[in-house]
Design an enzyme around this catalytic site. Structure first.
Site, PDB file in Angstrom:
ATOM      1  N   GLU A 433       0.835  -1.210   0.000  1.00 15.76           N
ATOM      2  CA  GLU A 433       0.000   0.000   0.000  1.00 15.76           C
ATOM      3  C   GLU A 433       0.866   1.254   0.000  1.00 15.76           C
ATOM      4  O   GLU A 433       0.511   2.257  -0.602  1.00 15.76           O
ATOM      5  CB  GLU A 433      -0.960  -0.008   1.198  1.00 15.76           C
ATOM      6  CG  GLU A 433      -2.105  -1.010   1.065  1.00 15.76           C
ATOM      7  CD  GLU A 433      -1.679  -2.464   1.245  1.00 15.76           C
ATOM      8  OE1 GLU A 433      -0.568  -2.715   1.763  1.00 15.76           O
ATOM      9  OE2 GLU A 433      -2.464  -3.366   0.865  1.00 15.76           O
ATOM     10  N   HIS A 502     -11.756  -6.098   8.096  1.00 12.01           N
ATOM     11  CA  HIS A 502     -12.384  -5.618   6.861  1.00 12.01           C
ATOM     12  C   HIS A 502     -13.475  -4.580   7.101  1.00 12.01           C
ATOM     13  O   HIS A 502     -14.112  -4.138   6.165  1.00 12.01           O
ATOM     14  CB  HIS A 502     -12.978  -6.806   6.083  1.00 12.01           C
ATOM     15  CG  HIS A 502     -11.949  -7.841   5.746  1.00 12.01           C
ATOM     16  ND1 HIS A 502     -11.711  -8.933   6.543  1.00 12.01           N
ATOM     17  CD2 HIS A 502     -11.080  -7.920   4.721  1.00 12.01           C
ATOM     18  CE1 HIS A 502     -10.739  -9.648   6.002  1.00 12.01           C
ATOM     19  NE2 HIS A 502     -10.343  -9.059   4.900  1.00 12.01           N
TER      20      HIS A 502
END
Ligand SMILES: Cc1ncc(C[n+]2csc(CCOP(=O)(O)OP(=O)(O)O)c2C)c(N)n1
Length: 698
Positions: A433, A502
């Site tokens: 990321e 999540h």
């Protein structure tokens, strides 16, 4: 080509001629530049730092030769470099002046950051060719933006068929300590998997402050450890022996320029001073070591290389005289106006940054009428369709992230886009990321419009450093650089389930990340309007997509149109009422609407739509009317964005209040996996209903 870039190309061509097209080294010029850097260090170490005029002094003594030779090689108008705090010799070779250096260190107006940043956190628009991208105080953060620029070089050539970018390269300069950072490995993976024209320029002085090199890479030599790394040419040797250093640096630059791929060059250099001014290196270096380093002083080496002592003497005298005059001029530059620090965190008015010179974006039309008919589509489809239109209307737009290519994203929001627009424009990235956001920064600075996706909100964590550095970029270059990246991130629980990894919302963290706009649409039409506005706008934007809304009936709306755009900072009054204002956003909005139902027209429900900027005026106007306010969000309660709204109401509408401002939010715990447990944590319609009832009765 614009007039500006045509004239800069001419200057660069002349520059090249002067240097014999880079083939024959003008050693006198090299020596002069090295003396300028050495002289700046001397003046700072003996005068400005002891006098307290320069508060961060990073000596480049020992690094001058290697960096100067590199700087003189980077004359292509689309070359870029990312540097670090010891890179002043490189900067001078690339066109930075001694006055720039002094004024930056003295924090004066007219200096590269206008006194906002430490002088050695360099940036520079192109002067002799190379653009120096805004560097960072974070060691290792310089690598992935350079990889992004390198990928932009290939994009301009392959996709946009722009021949001007042929032969351009991106270079990242770093020390031996920096090779242990995430950024280094992330950029190395990006560059070598994609065969990018990128040069890793490692100046190995043996220490990261006091920590020896063998703590950064086993055995202490990154070039040996990378020997079998695929798609990577490795060069290694001395950074203080004029002929050897020049040969190696030329070979490295030529290799990358020729389009053969990525190269890492590691050069041995001494660090002749402490890490910063006043630091005593004898605490971790023996006298013998210090003496050995002195024996490798490149200034002595270049003097010997020139041979002619008369030339050396006159060069030194000339440089000393010039430095005094540069310092005098820098000291005359005023201290910045006291209100200047408040400017340039966001854009204001037309694009004025020098890098990139133009954003090349389609025009934004906030007057475009929303189409309210047609089939209702879900959030996911509205975002996909908006991306499709924007890809069509902006050839510089690129979409990338983990699995966004052939799979269409794990949330299927980029479905079919790679098929339609090809692998140059919609592509999968390596799993980093930091790499995704850092690369986006470099691409945006190169004039592209990057639209990266982070797979889940929690997995943006490794990108935090790049997100922060990108957010301040305009500010810390006093408006000279802009990188309007738009990052799409799914947040929150899903319709079916949740879990700690999540289902994170945490939009408050981005509200606290300076320089970023933050959107969190609650319906398909708003998603289109806000995403288009972000993509055609000038500021970095975090675009949060609530997972539970991606495909659920409440968020569905007719597609509002291919030009429809919504301004940031304009809330929507979703339901009018006169006794209580309920402020929310994202999926929580629908829970609020349901909870408000039994109370009819008593409740005014406001959808904030964007968190930064947020529509203070709409909220205050509503509270002044109703006298009561409930703020509801899925993010956790402590320092959630509701706290900001509550504090603002307390300060600006206190006398209108008939009840305390209340918040309903997830308690300060992660989202549990067990579904009933999750139900007890995320505020339910029942809880909201009770709180509404309580406030109405107040
Ligand atoms: C992410 C990060 N961690 C720690 C620091 C503090 N720090 C500044 S310079 C430095 C050492 C870097 O050494 P190296 O990369 O070898 O460069 P050199 O100073 O030797 O030229 C450290 C630990 C920082 N600036 N950024």
């Amino acid at each position: 080509m614009t007039r500006k870039s045509a004239s800069s190309s001419k200057t660069i061509a002349k520059e090249k001629q002067k240097r014999g097209n880079g083939r024959n080294i003008d050693w006198k010029r090299v020596a002069r530049l090295m003396l300028v850097s050495r002289g700046i260090d001397e003046i700072q170490e003996t005068e400005l730092a002891p006098q307290g005029k320069v508060n961060y002094q990073f000596s480049s003594k020992g690094h001058e030769l290697a960096q100067t030779l590199l700087g003189l090689e980077l004359t292509h108008p689309h070359d870029a470099a990312t540097v670090y705090y010891r890179s002043r010799p490189f900067m001078l070779a690339a066109g930075f002046t001694a006055q720039d250096a002094f004024s930056g260190d003295l924090a004066r107006t007219g200096s590269p950051s206008g006194g906002r940043d430490v002088g050695v956190v360099f940036s520079m628009e192109p002067r002799n060719g190379v653009t120096v991208l805004p560097s960072s105080g974070d060691v290792g953060a310089q690598y992935t933006p350079a990889a992004g620029w390198a990928q932009a070089i290939t994009y301009y050539q392959k996709e946009l068929k722009d021949k001007e970018w042929k032969g351009a390269i991106a270079v990242a300069l770093g020390g031996d300590g920096s090779v242990a950072t995430n950024g280094f490995w992330s950029a190395l993976t990006i560059a070598t998997t994609l065969d990018l024209p990128m040069l890793f320029f490692i100046e190995d002085n043996g220490y990261g402050i006091s920590v020896p090199r063998d703590m950064q890479s086993p055995g202490g030599d990154i070039s040996k450890n990378l020997a079998s790394f695929k798609n990577l040419k490795i060069l290694t040797g001395s950074g203080t022996k004029p002929s050897e250093s020049a040969r190696l640096i030329k070979e490295a630059v030529d290799y990358v320029r020729s389009g053969k791929g990525t190269c890492l060059i590691r050069l041995d250099v001494p660090r002749l001073m402490g890490h910063t001014f006043g630091e005593d290196q004898s605490a971790y270096k023996s006298k013998k070591q210090i003496d050995e380093e002195k024996s490798r002083d490149p200034i002595v080496a270049i003097r010997n290389h020139l041979g002619d002592s008369k030339v050396w003497k006159s060069l030194s005298e000339e440089v000393n005289k010039d430095l005094r005059s540069s310092l005098e001029k820098a000291e005359k530059q005023a201290s910045p106006a006291l209100d200047s620090a408040l400017k340039e965190i966001f854009s204001s008015g037309p694009h004025e940054a020098k890098v990139p010179p133009d954003l090349h974006k389609p025009a934004l039309d906030f007057e475009a009428e929303a189409n309210n008919s047609g089939p209702r589509i879900n959030l996911s489809e509205s975002i996909r369709r908006t991306m499709e239109i924007e890809l069509e209307s902006n050839p510089r737009l690129l979409i990338f992230g983990e699995d966004v290519g052939i799979r269409g994203g794990v949330h299927r929001v980029t479905l079919d886009l790679q098929h339609q627009f090809g692998e140059n424009r919609v592509f999968d990235t390596s799993l980093s990321e930091e790499g995704i956001i850092g690369r986006a920064t470099g691409m945006a600075l190169a004039g592209l419009t990057p639209l990266p996706e982070i797979q889940f909100r929690k997995y943006a964590d490794p990108a935090t450093e790049q997100i922060n550095d990108l957010g301040w970029l305009r500010w810390r270059t006093a408006g000279k650089f802009a990188a309007p990246v738009v990052v799409r991130i799914p947040v929150g629980h899903s319709k079916k389930t949740g879990d700690p990894w999540h289902s994170v919302s945490a939009e408050a963290i981005y509200a606290h990340s300076l320089g970023w706009r933050v959107a969190m649409p609650s319906n398909a039409a708003d998603a289109t309007g806000l995403l288009r506005s972000a993509l055609r706008g000038q500021d970095p934007t975090i675009f949060l997509e609530h997972r539970a809304l991606l495909d659920s009936p409440p968020g569905r709306r007719p597609y509002p149109g291919d030009e429809y755009a919504l301004p940031f900072g304009k809330a929507e009054i979703v339901q009018r009422g006169d006794q209580l204002s309920v402020v929310s956003w994202g999926e929580m909005l629908y829970r609020c609407l349901e909870a408000a139902q039994p109370f009819g027209e008593a409740i005014e429900v406001i959808d904030l739509r964007t968190i930064i900027p947020w529509d203070k005026e709409a909220v205050l106007a509503s509270v002044r009317k109703t006298g009561k306010c409930l703020i509801a969000h899925e993010d956790t309660v402590t320092v959630g964005f509701g706290a900001e709204i509550g504090a603002t109401i307390a300060a600006e509408a206190f006398t209108y209040l008939d009840a305390p401002v209340e918040r309903v939010a997830t308690p300060d715990i992660p989202i549990p996996y067990n579904i009933p447990l999750m139900g007890t944590v995320i505020p339910s319609v029942e809880i909201l209903c009770k709180r509404i009832e309580g406030l109405l009765a107040w």
